[in-house]
Design a protein around this motif. Structure first.
Motif, PDB file in Angstrom:
ATOM      1  N   SER A  73       0.934  -1.677   2.544  1.00  0.00           N
ATOM      2  CA  SER A  73      -0.405  -1.087   3.141  1.00  0.00           C
ATOM      3  C   SER A  73      -0.100  -0.624   4.291  1.00  0.00           C
ATOM      4  O   SER A  73      -0.871  -0.464   5.290  1.00  0.00           O
ATOM      5  N   THR A  74       1.043   0.094   4.436  1.00  0.00           N
ATOM      6  CA  THR A  74       1.352   0.611   5.702  1.00  0.00           C
ATOM      7  C   THR A  74       1.915   2.016   5.659  1.00  0.00           C
ATOM      8  O   THR A  74       2.990   2.133   4.813  1.00  0.00           O
ATOM      9  N   LEU A  80       9.370   7.534  18.940  1.00  0.00           N
ATOM     10  CA  LEU A  80       7.652   7.395  18.970  1.00  0.00           C
ATOM     11  C   LEU A  80       7.557   7.287  17.612  1.00  0.00           C
ATOM     12  O   LEU A  80       7.687   7.901  16.603  1.00  0.00           O
ATOM     13  N   LEU A  81       6.634   6.061  17.464  1.00  0.00           N
ATOM     14  CA  LEU A  81       6.027   5.578  15.688  1.00  0.00           C
ATOM     15  C   LEU A  81       4.613   5.606  15.992  1.00  0.00           C
ATOM     16  O   LEU A  81       3.842   5.105  16.615  1.00  0.00           O
ATOM     17  N   PHE A  82       4.116   6.274  14.694  1.00  0.00           N
ATOM     18  CA  PHE A  82       2.888   6.174  14.458  1.00  0.00           C
ATOM     19  C   PHE A  82       2.794   5.306  13.045  1.00  0.00           C
ATOM     20  O   PHE A  82       3.326   5.174  12.079  1.00  0.00           O
ATOM     21  N   THR A  83       1.877   4.251  13.271  1.00  0.00           N
ATOM     22  CA  THR A  83       1.385   3.211  12.026  1.00  0.00           C
ATOM     23  C   THR A  83       0.006   3.241  11.725  1.00  0.00           C
ATOM     24  O   THR A  83      -0.867   2.996  12.484  1.00  0.00           O
ATOM     25  N   VAL A  84      -0.013   3.735  10.373  1.00  0.00           N
ATOM     26  CA  VAL A  84      -1.483   3.718   9.946  1.00  0.00           C
ATOM     27  C   VAL A  84      -1.641   2.516   8.881  1.00  0.00           C
ATOM     28  O   VAL A  84      -1.011   2.363   7.919  1.00  0.00           O
ATOM     29  N   THR A  85      -2.705   1.645   9.053  1.00  0.00           N
ATOM     30  CA  THR A  85      -3.040   0.837   8.094  1.00  0.00           C
ATOM     31  C   THR A  85      -4.234   0.921   7.427  1.00  0.00           C
ATOM     32  O   THR A  85      -5.487   0.857   8.099  1.00  0.00           O
ATOM     33  N   PRO A  86      -4.478   1.031   6.181  1.00  0.00           N
ATOM     34  CA  PRO A  86      -5.578   1.013   5.647  1.00  0.00           C
ATOM     35  C   PRO A  86      -6.141  -0.338   5.008  1.00  0.00           C
ATOM     36  O   PRO A  86      -5.329  -1.049   5.311  1.00  0.00           O
ATOM     37  N   ALA A  87      -7.227  -0.444   4.329  1.00  0.00           N
ATOM     38  CA  ALA A  87      -7.665  -1.682   4.261  1.00  0.00           C
ATOM     39  C   ALA A  87      -7.403  -2.255   2.825  1.00  0.00           C
ATOM     40  O   ALA A  87      -7.423  -3.503   2.737  1.00  0.00           O
ATOM     41  N   VAL A  88      -6.556  -1.564   2.034  1.00  0.00           N
ATOM     42  CA  VAL A  88      -5.996  -2.145   0.782  1.00  0.00           C
ATOM     43  C   VAL A  88      -4.506  -1.369   0.647  1.00  0.00           C
ATOM     44  O   VAL A  88      -4.385  -0.420   1.281  1.00  0.00           O
ATOM     45  N   ALA A  89      -3.815  -1.983  -0.622  1.00  0.00           N
ATOM     46  CA  ALA A  89      -2.758  -1.156  -0.873  1.00  0.00           C
ATOM     47  C   ALA A  89      -2.906   0.261  -1.233  1.00  0.00           C
ATOM     48  O   ALA A  89      -4.065   0.465  -1.766  1.00  0.00           O
ATOM     49  N   ILE A  90      -1.941   0.920  -1.375  1.00  0.00           N
ATOM     50  CA  ILE A  90      -2.088   2.408  -1.306  1.00  0.00           C
ATOM     51  C   ILE A  90      -1.511   2.791  -2.658  1.00  0.00           C
ATOM     52  O   ILE A  90      -0.144   3.270  -2.782  1.00  0.00           O
TER      53      ILE A  90
END
Length: 928
Positions: free
Chosen positions: A819-820, A742-752
């Protein structure tokens, strides 16, 4: 503060307990009912090791069952502390602690624990003298049903309400503590304050309940870190005010174009009050207006009030809130002078005051819960009303009730003024009961002071929000619990310990709205959304993790006389009656759908045919799910008729969810309508519902590959600071090429560019009733589980630390690339099976601890539920099994059916016929 003190005390008692009870330990199972309890005896101070073994869904399946620990003998108090803690500190226990003190009989105490489920370890102890006998059992404790024979219970058809939550984004309206609201009379827009972000809500009354649209309407202040926000609308002009507390002074702005643009205001706000600011608008007093206010630049007076702990100030604006006059003290915690002297004030009150309101005759009112104190600041006093009849220049205080109240009580009072200047005052004294009193002489004397919550069995209430309309008409919304027992620290000597504010409180909380049509002589009380708890078991506290809902709610009236209430939902996901609450704060509006309104000219003629239903739902490749909502017109709905593309596919359908398994043709579009029927006839058709394939479906074929089923968030909304904390999406996947993962992927608006303790936290409610939190930050990944609380202390609020406990599963991997953010877990390791549902899936992005306060973050989710479908879901055709719908027996409409709680008793044909006759006469008179 009480939690901290208690934690230290319990740690001292239980860190190294002496197990000298007889027997020294025991296991509670589902077989230990009241007739078959666990029992032991002990000397005072001896501990008993309790193991609790219950099915993991026990609490949800037995919502009125609790673990009762009953002590008999010369008991001073009894205690139970869960011992499953990695630190040994009882306050870090996995779930609950409890302390007895509810006297059942001489020498007998009892406490209640929330059953939850699974296996738990606890230590039970007691203090007193001699031998103490203890009985531990699962007992049913139903809510108090109330007393509908009270002389002030209203008869007939009362007001009814529906609830509305944001649906446009799963990330909007998630920080709605202390929500206020107002309505722009020029546009009908409802403004709702979500911490620092004003929200604008539009309602479409073509159906009833209405269709809704929520959107952000941020102002310039929404990018500033502030506290205690307030939204107020001047109903004379439609000007919308956004007021934010910024340290020792408030900042303000206003909008004259429905929240599209905002201009600065608030110059001259007092700098000496630091809490509970409030803004109100209304007419100037008529007496001496020329001398008092020679050159007003705006048609109404705007009043700003705020408080310190021991003193409060108000000031007035004559230019529409741009600038404010010098502050006037309205009370102090110690008598220092007379109110005719602006530098001193004779009114002896303490915090916390409620919201300022202005009457049609220009009188200004500020309610207070503790005046005429026996001890300055923290002493016991009485509910009081601060009154100014000269536009805020001088203030008088009038006692409302003899019942004791004061600063330590949880609840702010609320005042409302009718069109005839009648004053209604809602307050909750130390005993926790919801009262309303009425005055017709500016608060000098009071009548019809009734415990309106007693009608529905309320033992503890918080957050009253009062409105009033035509002569005699008023309503109060409040959050209450009908759990009939108190837990920790309760006694009759008013020692300022309030059981319903404790984390161990076993009762659940609902929203109620009480309405009167005759100056408070009689009251209707409606439980709003009974199946949707405001807070699950656990208190609504003055401090600690259960202070998610903070200090107050709000209410208003629209131009047609409907009552609207803003409140926060603290119970989502796996939270339910019988399981520990999760302490959220999600935006909700309760809006009137039927019954008498605050403006009599707009009363619907009832009983009547049902309103046009509202139809929503979703579509998958194999079926369509319809959800039907309709106001019943004051007569119970007997069934629904459903059409697809103009053809009737169901008649006299008795459930509100319908599954159309024939709607599975590829490329076809299906158009649905529904009507509702009661004893008065059939409604108009609903809105047209024509869903696209996978639109709003709980899971789609996207789950079979990364990033998976996507949940999208707003971008650039207030609070999402710094930019890398601005979430774009949360993806949940069971990839076909990664069996069992099971995978969760979080994407913000810009690099981290993470720094320090900045992190992303993905949480979900596991089927085992635990809430897991996976923290991914610049220094690595941690996995914890909690009882659902985000925070365990004030320090944790600022640092976003979840307290860790034992037995957390491990991850396969996690990390941040560009960014992921990616989190991978093995479902077998985590005990997650196909067919399970992960509830309340959430992602929170938080900056480093020193970059701001607790709400400087971005949230996505909270009410997201994710069915586990298996990594071969797409290979099987990607068809989610349709939901099971229990449909009762189909019966024709009956004129003898009724709701005894709504109509004040059994409604037979003889009762209904006069009502129908009255309705016909009223229709005829209106037509004439």
């Amino acid at each position: 503060m009480r939690h901290t003190i208690l934690g230290a005390a319990l740690a001292a008692v239980f860190t190294t307990p002496t197990l000298a009870a007889d027997p020294a330990s025991g296991t509670l199972t589902a077989a230990n009912d009241e007739a078959h309890p666990l029992t032991y005896t002990s000397d005072a101070g001896d501990a008993f090791a309790l193991t609790i073994e219950l099915p993991r869904d026990f609490g949800e399946k037995h919502p009125f069952t609790f673990i009762r620990i009953r002590f008999s003998g010369a008991v001073d108090q009894g205690e139970a502390v869960e011992s499953d803690s990695s630190t040994g500190d009882p306050m870090d226990a996995t779930a609950h602690w409890a302390q007895g003190g509810d006297p059942v009989a001489d020498g007998l105490d009892q406490i209640f624990l929330i059953p939850d489920g699974g296996t738990r370890q606890a230590i039970v102890n007691s203090s007193g003298t001699g031998t103490i006998a203890v009985s531990i059992a699962l007992v049913e404790v139903p809510d108090d049903p109330g007393d509908r024979t009270l002389p002030y219970v209203a008869q007939g058809i009362g007001p009814r309400f529906a609830t509305y939550k944001p649906t446009d984004f799963p990330g909007i309206g998630l920080s709605a503590a202390e929500p206020t609201l107002g309505i722009n009379p020029n546009t009908g827009s409802v403004f709702y304050m979500n911490t620092i972000e004003p929200l604008r809500v539009k309602f479409d009354d073509a159906t009833n309940p209405a269709q809704q649209k929520w959107e952000s309407a941020p102002g310039n202040l929404s990018s500033v870190v502030t506290l205690d926000p307030i939204i107020t609308v001047d109903v004379t002009t439609g000007r919308v005010f956004n007021v934010q507390l910024a340290g020792p002074i408030s900042a303000a702005e206003f909008s004259d174009d429905d929240g599209v643009t905002w201009l600065p205001g608030g110059e001259g706000f007092p700098a000496s009050s630091v809490d509970h600011q409030t803004l109100g608008a209304g007419p100037y007093p008529s007496a001496g207006l020329g001398a008092l206010i020679p050159h007003p630049l705006y048609p109404t007076a705007i009043y700003y009030c705020s408080q310190g702990l021991a003193i409060a100030y108000c000031s007035r604006s004559d230019d529409g809130g741009v600038t404010f006059k010098p502050s006037i003290p309205i009370y102090t915690a110690a008598t220092t002078g007379t109110s005719s002297d602006p530098t001193s004030v004779a009114n002896n009150c303490t915090g916390i005051h409620g919201h300022v309101k202005v009457a049609p005759d220009g009188t200004v009112y500020v309610p207070n819960k503790g005046c005429q104190l026996d001890v300055p600041v923290l002493g016991a006093g009485h509910p009081g009303l601060l009154v100014s009849e000269d536009a805020g220049n001088t203030w008088s205080e009038y006692q409302v009730s003899e019942l004791p109240s004061g600063y330590i009580s949880k609840t702010d009072p609320s005042v409302a003024i009718g069109r005839d200047n009648t004053v209604y005052f809602a307050y909750v004294p130390f005993d926790g009961h919801q009262h309303v009193a009425v005055s017709q002489d500016h608060g000098q004397t009071w009548f019809n002071d009734f415990d309106v919550g007693a009608i529905v069995g309320i033992h503890s209430a918080v957050f009253p929000a009062m409105v009033a309309g035509d002569p005699g008409r008023a309503a109060v919304a409040f959050v209450g619990t009908a759990f009939p027992y108190f837990n920790s620290f309760y006694n009759s000597t008013l020692d300022f310990n309030f059981p319903a504010q404790a984390m161990d409180f076993a009762g659940s909380w609902h929203l109620y709205i009480a309405s009167t049509l005759d100056y408070g002589a009689h009251w209707f009380v409606e439980e709003v959304a009974p199946e949707d708890l405001v807070q699950g078991p656990g208190g609504i506290g003055n401090a600690g993790s259960d202070r998610n809902l903070l200090d107050f709610n709000d209410a208003t009236i629209d131009s047609e006389g409907r009552v609207l209430v803003s409140y926060a939902d603290g119970c989502l996901g796996a939270c339910s009656r019988g399981t520990q609450g999760h302490f959220h704060r999600v935006a909700v509006i309760a809006r009137q759908t039927g019954g008498p309104r605050m403006y009599a000219a707009n009363d619907p003629v009832e009983p009547a045919k049902p309103a046009a239903p509202r139809v929503s739902g979703y579509r998958t490749p194999g079926y369509v799910v319809l959800k039907i909502d309709a106001d019943d017109g004051g007569s119970p709905i007997s069934g629904y008729r459903i059409t697809r593309d103009g053809e009737t596919i169901a008649t006299n359908y008795t459930a509100t969810t319908f599954v159309d398994k024939a709607a599975n043709a590829p490329g076809a579009t299906y158009h649905y309508h529904a009507t509702a029927t009661n004893a008065l006839g059939e409604s108009a058709p609903s809105n047209e519902f024509a869903p696209l394939v996978d639109e709003h479906a709980p899971v789609t074929a996207a789950v079979c590959s990364v990033p998976g089923q996507l949940w999208l968030d707003e971008i650039n909304e207030p609070g999402a600071r710094p930019p890398w904390a601005d979430l774009v999406s949360l993806g949940i996947a069971e990839p076909a090429d990664q069996p069992g993962k099971l995978l969760f992927t979080v994407t913000p608006a810009v690099a981290i560019p993470l720094q320090g303790d900045a992190n992303y936290i993905v949480t979900f409610d596991h089927p085992n009733a635990r809430r897991y939190a996976i923290n991914v930050g610049g220094t690595g990944t941690t996995v914890t589980y909690t009882d659902g609380r985000w925070y365990n202390s004030t320090a944790d609020q600022l640092h976003a630390d979840l307290f860790a406990v034992a037995d957390t599963p491990t991850l396969d991997s996690s990390g941040i690339t560009g960014s992921t953010v990616t989190i991978v877990l093995d479902k077998a390791t985590w005990g997650i099976d196909t067919g399970d549902v992960l509830k309340n899936v959430t992602v929170r992005a938080l900056p480093a601890a020193n970059e701001g306060l607790v709400f400087v973050h971005d949230d996505l989710g909270y009410d997201v539920s994710q069915p586990i479908v298996g990594n071969d879901f797409c290979a099987k055709g990607a068809v989610l099994p349709p939901p099971d719908v229990a449909v009762g027996p189909v019966t024709p409409p009956s004129a003898t059916s009724g709701d005894s709680t709504r109509f004040g008793g059994a409604l037979g044909l003889l009762t209904l016929l006069p009502m129908l006759l009255v309705a016909l006469i009223r229709r005829a008179s209106r037509a004439a």
